[in-house]
Enzyme design. Structure first.
Site, PDB file in Angstrom:
ATOM      1  N   ARG A 177     -45.769  34.144 -19.171  1.00 35.11           N
ATOM      2  CA  ARG A 177     -44.975  33.644 -20.309  1.00 35.11           C
ATOM      3  C   ARG A 177     -44.846  32.123 -20.267  1.00 35.11           C
ATOM      4  NH1 ARG A 177     -41.092  38.847 -19.292  1.00 35.11           N
ATOM      5  NH2 ARG A 177     -42.468  40.321 -20.330  1.00 35.11           N
ATOM      6  N   ASP A 183     -24.923  10.595 -20.689  1.00 32.12           N
ATOM      7  CA  ASP A 183     -24.494   9.574 -21.642  1.00 32.12           C
ATOM      8  C   ASP A 183     -23.031   9.234 -21.319  1.00 32.12           C
ATOM      9  OD1 ASP A 183     -23.042  11.700 -22.654  1.00 32.12           O
ATOM     10  OD2 ASP A 183     -23.869  11.586 -24.685  1.00 32.12           O
ATOM     11  N   HIS A 184     -22.392   8.482 -22.222  1.00 33.45           N
ATOM     12  CA  HIS A 184     -20.994   8.076 -22.004  1.00 33.45           C
ATOM     13  C   HIS A 184     -20.071   9.293 -21.874  1.00 33.45           C
ATOM     14  CE1 HIS A 184     -21.963   8.436 -26.234  1.00 33.45           C
ATOM     15  NE2 HIS A 184     -20.703   8.762 -26.464  1.00 33.45           N
ATOM     16  N   HIS A 231     -43.632  36.642 -15.706  1.00 35.63           N
ATOM     17  CA  HIS A 231     -42.900  35.394 -15.974  1.00 35.63           C
ATOM     18  C   HIS A 231     -43.854  34.187 -15.965  1.00 35.63           C
ATOM     19  CE1 HIS A 231     -39.373  37.755 -15.879  1.00 35.63           C
ATOM     20  NE2 HIS A 231     -39.445  38.015 -14.585  1.00 35.63           N
ATOM     21  N   HIS A 249     -36.597  33.533 -14.207  1.00 39.86           N
ATOM     22  CA  HIS A 249     -37.573  33.966 -15.210  1.00 39.86           C
ATOM     23  C   HIS A 249     -38.309  32.819 -15.901  1.00 39.86           C
ATOM     24  CE1 HIS A 249     -35.645  38.214 -15.947  1.00 39.86           C
ATOM     25  NE2 HIS A 249     -35.939  37.985 -14.677  1.00 39.86           N
ATOM     26  N   ASN A 250     -37.665  31.664 -16.041  1.00 38.83           N
ATOM     27  CA  ASN A 250     -38.253  30.576 -16.843  1.00 38.83           C
ATOM     28  C   ASN A 250     -38.696  29.375 -16.021  1.00 38.83           C
ATOM     29  OD1 ASN A 250     -35.347  31.345 -18.645  1.00 38.83           O
ATOM     30  ND2 ASN A 250     -37.342  32.099 -19.262  1.00 38.83           N
ATOM     31  N   GLY A 293     -24.200  19.311 -23.632  1.00 41.45           N
ATOM     32  CA  GLY A 293     -25.440  19.662 -22.935  1.00 41.45           C
ATOM     33  C   GLY A 293     -26.597  19.880 -23.900  1.00 41.45           C
TER      34      GLY A 293
HETATM   35  C1  RB5 Z   1     -21.615  12.169 -27.904  1.00 44.94           C
HETATM   36  O1  RB5 Z   1     -20.496  12.074 -28.737  1.00 44.94           O
HETATM   37  C2  RB5 Z   1     -22.239  13.550 -28.024  1.00 44.94           C
HETATM   38  O2  RB5 Z   1     -22.827  13.704 -29.272  1.00 44.94           O
HETATM   39  C3  RB5 Z   1     -23.253  13.793 -26.920  1.00 44.94           C
HETATM   40  O3  RB5 Z   1     -22.641  13.586 -25.685  1.00 44.94           O
HETATM   41  C4  RB5 Z   1     -23.869  15.164 -26.827  1.00 44.94           C
HETATM   42  O4  RB5 Z   1     -22.904  16.170 -26.833  1.00 44.94           O
HETATM   43  C5  RB5 Z   1     -24.987  15.433 -27.725  1.00 44.94           C
HETATM   44  O5  RB5 Z   1     -25.581  16.525 -27.688  1.00 44.94           O
END
Ligand code: RB5
Length: 160
Positions: A145, A12-13, A142, A102-103, A72
């Site tokens: 699971r 995203d931004h 693994h 493992h995943n 994230g």
């Molecule tokens: C954006 O402000 C923020 O919410 C987004 O980048 C992210 O961290 C969401 O999980």
């Protein structure tokens, strides 16, 4: 790192600058990178990008996905709604290593507000160069699971 891997990447931004840096690093190592956006720091909605990367992986157009937002976390939540996607937020390398071992995680999500380019590249290299232990007899637990994760998807109508 296997330079035959095809990587779908998106942000995203908030993650745009880090995503651009990672895209450049991956391309310079010879990997094929599919960039689904964002293409600027103009505000956008992370689920739209998470969906594009997750579908690219689930449909086989990419081997692994990489997502970047502020933490994230939101990207991971959205990507994991796509059947067959095992996305994980990693802002340090230990989780990146073990979510592969493992995943069999297939999408890595990172937070641009928590780590710098060098940290992120290190985490990404660990993620891309670590194999899944479930392919061996010793790692059968693994695989079992992961089958149970698929069972949960099937139970709630998300076949994979
Ligand atoms: C954006 O402000 C923020 O919410 C987004 O980048 C992210 O961290 C969401 O999980």
């Amino acid at each position: 790192m296997d330079d035959n891997l095809i990587i779908a990447i998106g942000s995203d931004h908030a993650g745009f600058k880090l995503k651009e840096a990672l895209r450049g690093e991956l391309a310079s190592k010879g990997l094929e990178v599919k960039d689904v956006g964002a293409y600027s720091e103009e505000s956008c909605d992370y689920p739209d990008i998470a969906l594009a990367v997750a579908e690219s992986v689930s449909q086989g157009a990419a081997d692994r996905g990489v997502l970047v937002c502020g933490t994230g976390a939101g990207m991971t939540m959205a990507a994991n709604k796509v059947p067959g996607i095992r996305a994980v937020t990693c802002n340090e390398p230990y989780t990146a290593e073990y979510c592969r071992l493992h995943n069999d995680a297939n999408v890595l999500s990172m937070g641009s507000r928590l780590i710098d380019v060098a940290d992120a590249m290190n985490i990404l290299e660990v993620f891309l160069s670590t194999g899944f232990e479930g392919a061996s007899e010793a790692g059968a637990r693994h695989l079992r699971r992961i089958e149970k994760i698929r069972d949960i998807e099937r139970k709630y109508g998300k076949e994979s």
